[in-house]
Motif scaffolding. Structure first.
Motif, PDB file in Angstrom:
ATOM      1  N   LYS A  65     111.856  25.064 -13.128  1.00 44.18           N
ATOM      2  CA  LYS A  65     111.858  23.729 -12.274  1.00 44.18           C
ATOM      3  C   LYS A  65     111.955  22.591 -14.152  1.00 44.18           C
ATOM      4  N   LYS A  66     111.997  23.115 -15.438  1.00 50.04           N
ATOM      5  CA  LYS A  66     111.844  22.312 -16.322  1.00 50.04           C
ATOM      6  C   LYS A  66     110.895  21.160 -17.127  1.00 50.04           C
ATOM      7  N   VAL A  67     109.872  22.119 -16.389  1.00 47.74           N
ATOM      8  CA  VAL A  67     108.663  21.322 -16.226  1.00 47.74           C
ATOM      9  C   VAL A  67     108.020  20.788 -17.715  1.00 47.74           C
ATOM     10  N   THR A  68     106.879  20.153 -17.359  1.00 49.94           N
ATOM     11  CA  THR A  68     106.108  20.484 -18.754  1.00 49.94           C
ATOM     12  C   THR A  68     104.483  20.288 -18.562  1.00 49.94           C
ATOM     13  N   THR A  69     103.816  21.164 -18.424  1.00 49.18           N
ATOM     14  CA  THR A  69     102.641  21.306 -18.262  1.00 49.18           C
ATOM     15  C   THR A  69     101.216  21.090 -19.369  1.00 49.18           C
ATOM     16  N   ILE A  70     100.080  20.465 -19.362  1.00 48.75           N
ATOM     17  CA  ILE A  70      99.850  19.636 -20.213  1.00 48.75           C
ATOM     18  C   ILE A  70      98.192  20.705 -19.182  1.00 48.75           C
ATOM     19  N   ALA A  71      97.365  21.726 -20.749  1.00 48.62           N
ATOM     20  CA  ALA A  71      96.164  22.123 -20.157  1.00 48.62           C
ATOM     21  C   ALA A  71      95.124  21.854 -20.338  1.00 48.62           C
ATOM     22  N   ILE A  96     101.590  14.526 -12.772  1.00 47.58           N
ATOM     23  CA  ILE A  96     100.461  14.819 -11.625  1.00 47.58           C
ATOM     24  C   ILE A  96      99.476  15.566 -12.162  1.00 47.58           C
ATOM     25  N   ILE A  97      98.372  14.619 -11.664  1.00 46.90           N
ATOM     26  CA  ILE A  97      96.877  15.377 -11.960  1.00 46.90           C
ATOM     27  C   ILE A  97      96.484  15.802 -11.481  1.00 46.90           C
ATOM     28  N   ARG A  98      95.863  16.787 -11.545  1.00 50.69           N
ATOM     29  CA  ARG A  98      94.953  17.646 -10.780  1.00 50.69           C
ATOM     30  C   ARG A  98      93.622  17.817 -11.416  1.00 50.69           C
ATOM     31  N   VAL A  99      92.759  18.698 -11.136  1.00 51.02           N
ATOM     32  CA  VAL A  99      91.516  19.536 -11.614  1.00 51.02           C
ATOM     33  C   VAL A  99      92.027  21.079 -11.787  1.00 51.02           C
ATOM     34  N   ALA A 100      92.509  22.032 -10.433  1.00 50.27           N
ATOM     35  CA  ALA A 100      92.714  23.233 -10.229  1.00 50.27           C
ATOM     36  C   ALA A 100      94.338  23.257 -10.817  1.00 50.27           C
ATOM     37  N   PRO A 101      94.229  24.372 -11.116  1.00 44.67           N
ATOM     38  CA  PRO A 101      95.776  24.602 -11.691  1.00 44.67           C
ATOM     39  C   PRO A 101      96.963  24.663  -9.610  1.00 44.67           C
ATOM     40  N   PHE A 102      97.746  24.537 -10.492  1.00 43.29           N
ATOM     41  CA  PHE A 102      99.218  24.618  -9.266  1.00 43.29           C
ATOM     42  C   PHE A 102      99.822  25.812  -8.723  1.00 43.29           C
ATOM     43  N   SER A 103      99.335  26.024  -7.510  1.00 41.06           N
ATOM     44  CA  SER A 103      99.920  27.054  -6.899  1.00 41.06           C
ATOM     45  C   SER A 103     101.100  27.494  -6.678  1.00 41.06           C
ATOM     46  N   SER A 104     101.762  28.586  -6.154  1.00 43.22           N
ATOM     47  CA  SER A 104     102.782  28.831  -6.424  1.00 43.22           C
ATOM     48  C   SER A 104     103.967  28.400  -5.130  1.00 43.22           C
ATOM     49  N   GLU A 105     103.019  27.970  -4.087  1.00 42.66           N
ATOM     50  CA  GLU A 105     103.602  27.468  -3.346  1.00 42.66           C
ATOM     51  C   GLU A 105     103.596  25.494  -3.335  1.00 42.66           C
ATOM     52  N   SER A 110      96.354  19.493 -15.632  1.00 45.69           N
ATOM     53  CA  SER A 110      95.708  20.344 -15.007  1.00 45.69           C
ATOM     54  C   SER A 110      95.080  21.572 -15.627  1.00 45.69           C
ATOM     55  N   ASN A 111      93.607  21.807 -14.780  1.00 46.74           N
ATOM     56  CA  ASN A 111      93.287  23.659 -15.503  1.00 46.74           C
ATOM     57  C   ASN A 111      94.456  24.758 -15.635  1.00 46.74           C
ATOM     58  N   MET A 112      94.482  25.340 -16.873  1.00 41.03           N
ATOM     59  CA  MET A 112      95.427  25.943 -16.939  1.00 41.03           C
ATOM     60  C   MET A 112      95.013  27.408 -16.236  1.00 41.03           C
ATOM     61  N   HIS A 113      93.372  27.659 -16.609  1.00 39.14           N
ATOM     62  CA  HIS A 113      92.447  29.469 -16.017  1.00 39.14           C
ATOM     63  C   HIS A 113      93.715  29.964 -16.059  1.00 39.14           C
ATOM     64  N   LEU A 114      93.585  31.113 -17.877  1.00 34.29           N
ATOM     65  CA  LEU A 114      94.192  31.726 -18.431  1.00 34.29           C
ATOM     66  C   LEU A 114      93.687  32.885 -17.500  1.00 34.29           C
ATOM     67  N   SER A 115      92.747  33.126 -16.729  1.00 29.38           N
ATOM     68  CA  SER A 115      93.186  35.137 -16.482  1.00 29.38           C
ATOM     69  C   SER A 115      93.219  34.519 -14.902  1.00 29.38           C
ATOM     70  N   THR A 116      93.179  34.090 -14.396  1.00 26.05           N
ATOM     71  CA  THR A 116      94.454  33.639 -12.856  1.00 26.05           C
ATOM     72  C   THR A 116      95.934  33.226 -13.130  1.00 26.05           C
ATOM     73  N   HIS A 117      96.356  33.055 -13.751  1.00 25.74           N
ATOM     74  CA  HIS A 117      98.182  32.152 -13.664  1.00 25.74           C
ATOM     75  C   HIS A 117      98.357  33.632 -13.855  1.00 25.74           C
ATOM     76  N   CYS A 118      99.648  34.153 -13.132  1.00 21.50           N
ATOM     77  CA  CYS A 118     100.494  35.126 -12.433  1.00 21.50           C
ATOM     78  C   CYS A 118     102.211  34.470 -12.661  1.00 21.50           C
ATOM     79  N   GLN A 119     102.284  35.303 -13.175  1.00 16.70           N
ATOM     80  CA  GLN A 119     103.903  35.646 -13.860  1.00 16.70           C
ATOM     81  C   GLN A 119     105.233  34.775 -12.714  1.00 16.70           C
ATOM     82  N   GLU A 120     105.120  34.783 -11.372  1.00 12.83           N
ATOM     83  CA  GLU A 120     105.374  34.064 -10.651  1.00 12.83           C
ATOM     84  C   GLU A 120     105.312  32.745 -10.583  1.00 12.83           C
ATOM     85  N   THR A 121     104.179  32.199 -10.549  1.00 13.29           N
ATOM     86  CA  THR A 121     103.994  30.559 -10.805  1.00 13.29           C
ATOM     87  C   THR A 121     104.105  30.305 -12.071  1.00 13.29           C
TER      88      THR A 121
END
Length: 402
Positions: free
Chosen positions: A139-145, A99-108, A121-132
């Motif tokens: 979910k055992k995913v692999t994420t690439i920033a 799954i490819i996008r520009v904005a980071p993925f939300s918790s929902e 996607s972009n990660m945006h270090l300052s906006t990432h929260c612990q819950e997400t």
């Protein structure tokens, strides 16, 4: 899925044996999902119709959400003609392998994932929260920033391209917010005979600073550039081909420059220390009606008075100074930025398929490995781990296990 065609199997029976053999040689077939980012006030799209057509020619399936490319002036019909499967439901796209996008993925949105997928996607270090992050790990995913991905020259290709666009665009924005059309103080950004030129102060001396300085100098503005690295300053001056005011980040020198500045641009090196460089007291000393544009807001910002804004409400005024703190400035020219992003991502996606899947490609490519911040559900980015107080692992060690 709603619009998936039922003919591929029949068509494959009609292909010549040589063509079928060629498809097999092309590696693993993957499904690629492109969700809409419009609700996140992000107008760029990661793959253009031309890129999608190329993906489909390699045997991959591309699912794209309705109107995902609209803000970049790409219609659903263009994507259909390129071979994409346009879907109405947001959740359908989130069932794809990659799954490819520009904005980071939300918790929902993480809740919609089936698990064991790859997110780019972009990660945006300052906006990432612990819950997400914890949900992504579960979910055992692999994420690439995008911010950390490197090419064979050890450069950050996405960051560099978006910095070029943001740097040039920031001068257009500065000119706009100095004018009466935006309730500015009615000053022309540049120089006119008999009138002192406007002053631009740039914090940082890398790509965004270079393109901003070029645009401002072309208009006739006075440019002053600060950085904490003398080599960066020397290299930038060489690229500009002319003498400009340059200085190391001495507080007293910056304070003096800010008092006379019409525009101040925060453009420190990406993935550098995100702590602010300009205190609130320094901002208070600036001229009323002057403009701050903080291109580092996704990493915390260069100014103590910075707070994140978006393209619908991009500015606020504090201490008489207009602050523009939008993290995705490149979205203002969404089509140009989308083409640039697609040019970087297309060969990477093709290489993923050719190598037999994401896991194989991560092992083969040191550059893409640098962009991985979660690998099979394990956090691998130390910066993110330190911020959220989650233990991180070295990905090179993990690759020996998986």
């Amino acid at each position: 899925m709603t619009e998936k065609k039922q003919l591929p199997e029949i068509k494959s029976l009609l292909l010549p044996k040589e063509e079928m053999l060629e498809i097999r040689r092309r590696g693993k077939k993957i499904t690629i999902g492109i969700p809409s980012d419009f609700s996140k006030i992000e107008y760029r799209i990661p793959l253009t119709p031309e890129a999608v057509e190329l993906m489909v020619s390699y045997g991959h399936e591309v699912y794209i959400e309705t109107d995902a490319g609209k803000a970049s002036s790409y219609s659903d019909e263009e994507y259909r003609e390129a071979g994409a499967i346009v879907v109405d439901k947001h959740e359908e796209v989130f069932q794809c392998d990659v799954i490819i996008r520009v904005a980071p993925f939300s918790s929902e949105e993480v809740d919609l994932l089936r698990g064991h997928q790859t997110l780019i996607s972009n990660m945006h270090l300052s906006t990432h929260c612990q819950e997400t992050v914890q949900k992504l790990m579960k979910k055992k995913v692999t994420t690439i920033a995008y911010e950390y991905m490197e090419n064979e020259n050890k450069c950050l290709p996405v960051v560099r391209l978006m910095s070029q666009i943001s740097g040039a665009t920031s001068i257009t924005l500065a000119s706009e917010y100095l004018s009466n059309s935006r309730n500015g103080k009615g000053v022309l950004l540049g120089g006119v005979t008999g009138i002192s030129p406007t002053e631009l102060v740039i914090l940082g001396a890398r790509t965004a600073a270079e393109y901003a300085a070029r645009a401002a100098l072309g208009l006739g503005a006075t440019v002053k550039i600060f950085d904490d690295n003398m080599f960066n300053l020397q290299e930038l001056e060489s690229k500009l081909g002319q003498r400009v005011f340059t200085s190391v980040l001495y507080p007293n020198v910056i304070r003096k420059a800010l008092k006379s500045a019409d525009v101040v641009l925060g453009a420190m090196s990406f993935n550098s220390n995100p702590s602010f460089r300009v205190s609130e007291e320094m901002v208070k000393s600036m001229k009323p009606g002057s403009v701050i544009i903080d291109l580092n807001i996704s990493q915390g910002g260069c100014f103590e008075t910075s707070k994140a804004t978006d393209l619908k409400n991009p500015t606020y005024v504090k201490h008489g100074v207009i602050h523009y703190c939008v993290h995705n400035v490149a979205s203002i020219v969404a089509r140009t930025a989308s083409i640039a992003l697609s040019n970087v991502l297309t060969p990477i996606i093709i290489a993923i398929g050719e190598s037999g899947g994401v896991q194989n490609y991560i092992k083969q490519s040191n550059g893409i490995r640098k962009g991985v911040y979660i690998y099979n559900g394990i956090l691998t980015n130390k910066d993110l781990g330190d911020k959220l107080h989650i233990a991180s692992k070295d990905i090179d060690l993990l690759l020996a296990i998986f």
